[in-house]
Design an enzyme around this catalytic site. Structure first.
Site, PDB file in Angstrom:
ATOM      1  N   PRO A  15       0.809  -1.220   0.000  1.00  0.00           N
ATOM      2  CA  PRO A  15       0.000   0.000   0.000  1.00  0.00           C
ATOM      3  C   PRO A  15       0.846   1.276   0.000  1.00  0.00           C
ATOM      4  CG  PRO A  15      -0.673  -1.471   1.787  1.00  0.00           C
ATOM      5  CD  PRO A  15       0.563  -2.054   1.178  1.00  0.00           C
TER       6      PRO A  15
ATOM      7  N   GLU B 186       0.898  -8.269   8.302  1.00  0.00           N
ATOM      8  CA  GLU B 186       1.225  -6.831   8.335  1.00  0.00           C
ATOM      9  C   GLU B 186       2.226  -6.446   7.247  1.00  0.00           C
ATOM     10  OE1 GLU B 186      -0.295  -4.499   9.996  1.00  0.00           O
ATOM     11  OE2 GLU B 186      -1.578  -6.059  10.848  1.00  0.00           O
TER      12      GLU B 186
ATOM     13  N   ARG C  72      -2.079  -7.272 -21.359  1.00  0.00           N
ATOM     14  CA  ARG C  72      -2.789  -6.615 -22.460  1.00  0.00           C
ATOM     15  C   ARG C  72      -1.841  -5.899 -23.411  1.00  0.00           C
ATOM     16  NH1 ARG C  72      -7.996  -5.723 -22.074  1.00  0.00           N
ATOM     17  NH2 ARG C  72      -7.907  -3.779 -23.237  1.00  0.00           N
TER      18      ARG C  72
ATOM     19  N   ASP D 121      -7.387   2.254 -25.530  1.00  0.00           N
ATOM     20  CA  ASP D 121      -7.826   2.162 -24.133  1.00  0.00           C
ATOM     21  C   ASP D 121      -7.609   3.479 -23.402  1.00  0.00           C
ATOM     22  OD1 ASP D 121      -8.707  -0.429 -24.075  1.00  0.00           O
ATOM     23  OD2 ASP D 121      -6.847  -1.259 -23.257  1.00  0.00           O
TER      24      ASP D 121
HETATM   25  N1  SAM Z   1       0.221  -3.186   7.414  1.00  0.00           N
HETATM   26  C1  SAM Z   1       0.111  -2.827   6.039  1.00  0.00           C
HETATM   27  C2  SAM Z   1      -0.192  -1.350   5.934  1.00  0.00           C
HETATM   28  O1  SAM Z   1      -0.979  -0.842   6.714  1.00  0.00           O
HETATM   29  O2  SAM Z   1       0.327  -0.715   5.022  1.00  0.00           O
HETATM   30  C3  SAM Z   1      -0.986  -3.584   5.357  1.00  0.00           C
HETATM   31  C4  SAM Z   1      -0.649  -4.981   5.068  1.00  0.00           C
HETATM   32  S1  SAM Z   1      -1.877  -5.748   4.096  1.00  0.00           S
HETATM   33  C5  SAM Z   1      -3.007  -6.309   5.284  1.00  0.00           C
HETATM   34  C6  SAM Z   1      -1.120  -7.225   3.554  1.00  0.00           C
HETATM   35  C7  SAM Z   1      -0.506  -7.154   2.168  1.00  0.00           C
HETATM   36  O3  SAM Z   1      -1.505  -6.856   1.210  1.00  0.00           O
HETATM   37  C8  SAM Z   1       0.559  -6.125   1.954  1.00  0.00           C
HETATM   38  O4  SAM Z   1       1.800  -6.570   2.439  1.00  0.00           O
HETATM   39  C9  SAM Z   1       0.551  -5.978   0.452  1.00  0.00           C
HETATM   40  O5  SAM Z   1       1.317  -6.977  -0.181  1.00  0.00           O
HETATM   41  C10 SAM Z   1      -0.911  -6.204   0.100  1.00  0.00           C
HETATM   42  N2  SAM Z   1      -1.641  -4.959  -0.144  1.00  0.00           N
HETATM   43  C11 SAM Z   1      -2.657  -4.468   0.598  1.00  0.00           C
HETATM   44  N3  SAM Z   1      -3.137  -3.332   0.086  1.00  0.00           N
HETATM   45  C12 SAM Z   1      -2.436  -3.087  -1.038  1.00  0.00           C
HETATM   46  C13 SAM Z   1      -2.457  -2.056  -2.011  1.00  0.00           C
HETATM   47  N4  SAM Z   1      -3.298  -1.033  -1.931  1.00  0.00           N
HETATM   48  N5  SAM Z   1      -1.603  -2.130  -3.063  1.00  0.00           N
HETATM   49  C14 SAM Z   1      -0.726  -3.159  -3.147  1.00  0.00           C
HETATM   50  N6  SAM Z   1      -0.642  -4.155  -2.239  1.00  0.00           N
HETATM   51  C15 SAM Z   1      -1.490  -4.128  -1.201  1.00  0.00           C
END
Ligand code: SAM
Length: 256
Positions: free
Chosen positions: A88, A115, A153, A168
């Site tokens: 994220p 996490e 794509r 696109d």
């Molecule tokens: N503790 C992290 C935080 O608050 O930033 C969130 C971890 S999330 C529950 C678990 C995993 O989901 C992350 O390590 C990532 O690989 C993936 N993930 C969750 N949201 C994402 C997003 N918006 N973009 C990319 N990967 C995401």
């Protein structure tokens, strides 16, 4: 292109990728997708892949050793590749990122869980990190599938018509124009007459005008970054004029 995906759920990952455009890319061997499970590299019989966070707190962290060994195994199976973490807090994944990725021969996508992963591994093992948006999902699998789909794509020979990706949204920095199919006239409205005219140049100009107008209405940030041609400036001015006239007409009707 070969994409290796590191995931704790290999049997779930990519189920939606087996159909349509991406499925065709895989069938035609333009895209090779391989999943790797850190659980296969766990040192205990239970296949433990999570570990407690230092400093305490409610969530767990992906265990470091199974992930490191998994990545080492991927590297020894086919040489160097860009390793990208889905996270994220990564850079926002967009069409330009998809375009750059599509020009690589190989890519490793790492799906986080819990996490996330130990920060030292992020520094030591990841070349880049990508986010699919400002929200938190439970794992990196859906984001990784989004990346694979957007990249597939763009691989040569994957889309039926070579022009499809070019038309696109975002491909050239604009949103796509609206599309219509049968019936020509319905109780939900008529197809714009120009699309029935058979006049290719007029259709092209109408589509460009709609793309510009829609981008102006919905994503003005994209237009601010664009160097518009003379034709684009004229078409957008026409669109805005017609739009404003429509708004005034609607306001007059409401006032009556
Ligand atoms: N503790 C992290 C935080 O608050 O930033 C969130 C971890 S999330 C529950 C678990 C995993 O989901 C992350 O390590 C990532 O690989 C993936 N993930 C969750 N949201 C994402 C997003 N918006 N973009 C990319 N990967 C995401």
């Amino acid at each position: 292109m070969r994409v290796d995906v590191v995931t704790l759920f290999p049997e779930e990952f990519g189920k939606t990728l087996g159909y349509g455009v991406v499925g065709r890319a895989i069938d035609r061997r333009v895209l090779e997708l391989r999943c790797w499970n850190p659980r296969d590299f766990a040192s205990d019989e239970r296949g433990t892949v999570d570990d407690r966070p230092f400093g305490g707190g409610p969530g767990m962290v992906l265990a470091t050793e199974p992930l490191r060994q998994c990545l080492a195994a991927i590297r020894s199976d086919g040489g160097t590749a860009t390793t990208a973490l889905l996270a994220p807090d990564g850079k926002r994944f967009d069409q330009e990122a998809a375009r750059i990725m599509s020009q690589r021969d190989r890519l490793v996508l790492v799906c986080g869980r819990y996490e996330g992963i130990d920060e030292r591994l992020v520094a030591a093992e990841m070349d880049e990190a990508w986010s699919v948006g400002d929200y938190v999902l439970s794992g990196g699998e859906l984001p990784a599938a989004i990346v694979v789909d957007a990249v597939a794509r763009l691989l040569p020979g994957v889309l039926g018509k070579a022009a499809s990706a070019v038309e696109d949204s975002f491909f050239d920095g604009l949103l796509d124009c609206p599309h219509y199919t049968r019936p020509e006239h319905g109780d939900f409205g008529d197809v714009p007459p120009v699309l029935l005219s058979g006049h290719h140049e007029q259709v092209r100009r109408w589509r460009l005008k709609q793309s510009l107008g829609r981008t102006w209405q919905r994503r003005p940030d994209l237009l601010r970054r664009r160097r518009m041609s003379k034709e684009e400036r004229e078409l957008l001015a026409q669109f805005i004029e017609e739009y404003m006239a429509g708004q005034t007409g609607r306001a007059d009707e409401e006032a009556r």
